[in-house]
Write an enzyme that holds these catalytic residues in place. Structure first.
Site, mmCIF file in Angstrom:
data_model
loop_
_atom_site.group_PDB
_atom_site.id
_atom_site.type_symbol
_atom_site.label_atom_id
_atom_site.label_comp_id
_atom_site.label_asym_id
_atom_site.label_seq_id
_atom_site.Cartn_x
_atom_site.Cartn_y
_atom_site.Cartn_z
ATOM 1 N N ASP A 128 0.833 -1.222 0.000
ATOM 2 C CA ASP A 128 0.000 0.000 0.000
ATOM 3 C C ASP A 128 0.860 1.262 0.000
ATOM 4 O O ASP A 128 2.008 1.256 0.433
ATOM 5 C CB ASP A 128 -0.888 0.004 1.251
ATOM 6 C CG ASP A 128 -0.052 0.032 2.523
ATOM 7 O OD1 ASP A 128 -0.296 0.908 3.362
ATOM 8 O OD2 ASP A 128 0.861 -0.811 2.651
ATOM 9 N N GLU A 129 0.261 2.345 -0.543
ATOM 10 C CA GLU A 129 0.822 3.698 -0.409
ATOM 11 C C GLU A 129 2.293 3.800 -0.788
ATOM 12 O O GLU A 129 3.081 4.445 -0.110
ATOM 13 C CB GLU A 129 0.596 4.191 1.025
ATOM 14 C CG GLU A 129 -0.870 4.299 1.374
ATOM 15 C CD GLU A 129 -1.118 4.730 2.814
ATOM 16 O OE1 GLU A 129 -2.075 5.488 3.031
ATOM 17 O OE2 GLU A 129 -0.370 4.300 3.702
ATOM 18 N N ALA A 130 2.664 3.143 -1.892
ATOM 19 C CA ALA A 130 4.067 3.205 -2.332
ATOM 20 C C ALA A 130 4.257 4.456 -3.177
ATOM 21 O O ALA A 130 4.657 4.399 -4.347
ATOM 22 C CB ALA A 130 4.413 1.949 -3.117
#
Ligand code: IFG
Length: 509
Positions: free
Chosen positions: A321-323
């Site tokens: 997530d949220e890279a």
């Protein structure tokens, strides 16, 4: 007092006015047969009842002994009686019988009558589910009379999970065990442990020891509190404790983003070789493994290998997530190399739904955490074989505030009161993700604002019971649920569980 008065009234009435069953078992049952969370599939009350006494025995074959132990524990907690466990019941004994049969794994049938209780299932997990139902049918005070009839029950979805973030705040093994004790009473059968993030690393990895000696040191965590980590022995002990309550542990190492703690410990995991400063704030999306360096994949493989060896369960969660600090091309390249590593070590990959950008995710499980009802990338992956576990942040995120006045939690996905957590259907929630692609539901509890088991309980209960029913029961009926939940409240109070007394519920007691 209330029950003793009832008994006196019963005896004073002319016998013809008192229903026969009540006389047989003493006062009428305090708990209706259907007053169970999650709601069973079929409930057929028959007006009889069964009274648990100190002479009641638990009858169980050796194969069901692990469930018998949990049943004895539950009855002792409720009544103070320590029931004997026997292989065969003496004639005319008052007995609670665990009877393995050839039905499905988690399915069970519970029969309650004057002579005793029988729980039938093809598997110990089903017998355990029956025990959790029976536990809720025992009243909070003597006489220990259980309503008579039959319950036939089975889960709608196989995966009913919770997630607990140990990285933002390290919660101790004892706190995690207390949480397992509570979630297992609602037939939740998976616990996803978020073991790494920007602020801390929480699982011992022998081949990279600084991950915990640095990343799990005191002072690692949001606001510089909540340091600590699970040794391998502590992790194995949690796995055993959870398994004895039919909860499977799912470990998560979040990557390629959310890796600041690992890079503080091992600067070679950054592209410039310079250790970033430790972080104790709550920002996200600023860190990334160095996708072009080979050492990155040695690190990832070592971690997956050691985690797989520690984890009897079939799943390893690799985050994803949220890279925001990883280019999309790099992100897909990373997932294409890393997702197959989970399979190499005999496990199935599980990741936040961003992994569906990579074709290698088509043999993995995607955890849907967005707030929308459409996700074309997810729908395309599902069409190619990806299975989904539903955790929509605006329904299932237990770290969301109940309302603006809630002291703990966040609000980026909106406020979640009990009914918000209850009124949704995982089988139709996302366009292009049919029920056949949905393995189940999971309720994440992120710990940026949590500091104790009391904080966990306040945010998790009662909303977790809504998610548990959404995952187990064939359909939802808010009025029925809120009535059953209101009746359940005093059980938490009796156990010292500090739940949120939602104004949406008429709390008994
Ligand atoms: N999003 C982040 C989490 C956490 C959460 C708090 C996911 C998958 C917000 N990622 O949820 O790390 O910060 O609500």
């Amino acid at each position: 007092m209330r029950n003793r008065l009832a008994v006196l009234l019963v005896c004073a009435l002319p016998l013809t006015l008192v229903p026969a069953p009540a006389l047989a078992g003493g006062a009428p049952p305090a708990v209706a047969l259907g007053s169970v969370i999650p709601a069973p599939v079929e409930v057929r009350a028959d007006g009889t009842s069964f009274r648990v006494t100190p002479r009641t025995v638990v009858v169980a074959p050796a194969s069901a002994r692990p469930v018998a132990d949990r049943l004895v524990e539950a009855v002792r907690e409720a009544t103070g009686y320590r029931l004997a466990v026997v292989r065969h019941a003496p004639r005319h004994a008052s007995a609670i019988t665990l009877a393995p049969d050839r039905s499905g794994g988690e399915d069970y049938q519970l029969s309650v009558g004057r002579k005793g209780v029988t729980i039938r299932s093809g598997g110990n997990s089903g017998l355990f589910n029956g025990v959790q139902t029976l536990r809720q049918l025992l009243p909070l005070e003597a006489p220990w009379i259980v309503a008579g009839g039959t319950i036939v029950d089975r889960p709608r979805f196989a995966y009913r999970g919770v997630h607990l973030d140990l990285a933002r705040h390290y919660h101790t093994p004892d706190e995690v065990k207390q949480y397992i004790d509570e979630i297992s009473q609602f037939k939740v059968n998976h616990l996803h442990l978020h073991l790494s993030d920007d602020q801390g690393w929480r699982i011992q990895i022998d081949s990279w020891p600084r991950l915990t000696s640095v990343g799990g040191a005191a002072g690692t965590g949001v606001d510089g509190v909540g340091g600590g980590f699970l040794t391998k022995a502590q992790y194995r002990d949690l796995v055993r404790y959870a398994a004895a309550r039919f909860v499977t542990i799912v470990p998560e190492i979040d990557m390629p983003g959310h890796v600041n703690a690992a890079q503080v410990a091992y600067p070679e995991l950054t592209c410039d070789g310079v250790a970033p400063p430790p972080r104790t704030d709550t920002a996200v999306g600023y860190s990334s493994l160095c996708i072009g360096k080979e050492v990155t994949y040695q690190f990832v493989e070592d971690v997956i290998r050691e985690l797989a060896a520690l984890t009897p369960g079939p799943l390893i969660h690799i985050g994803g997530d949220e890279a925001h600090a990883t280019s999309q091309a790099d992100y897909v390249a990373f997932q294409q190399r890393v997702l197959p590593l989970v399979g190499k070590y005999g496990k199935k990959a599980y990741g936040w739904n961003e992994i569906t950008q990579a074709p290698a995710s088509h043999t993995a499980i995607a955890q849907y955490w967005n707030t929308g009802r459409t996700d074309p990338t997810l729908a395309a992956a599902v069409a190619a074989g990806t299975k989904v576990i539903m955790s929509p942040a605006n329904r299932a995120y237990l770290d969301m505030k109940y309302d603006p006045s809630t002291r703990l939690g966040l609000s980026w996905a909106g406020y979640i009161e009990v009914r918000t957590a209850y009124d949704w259907d995982p089988g139709t929630h996302v366009a292009g993700v049919p029920e056949s692609a949905v393995l189940g539901v999971e309720a994440p509890l992120w710990s940026e604002t949590l500091r104790s088991i009391e904080d966990i309980e306040f945010m998790a209960f009662p909303r977790l019971t809504a998610i548990a029913e959404v995952g187990w029961s064939p359909s939802r009926d808010w009025e029925s649920f809120r009535t059953r939940l209101g009746a359940y409240g005093p059980r938490w109070t009796a156990r010292g569980v500090g739940f949120y007394p939602s104004p949406q519920i008429d709390w008994a007691g």
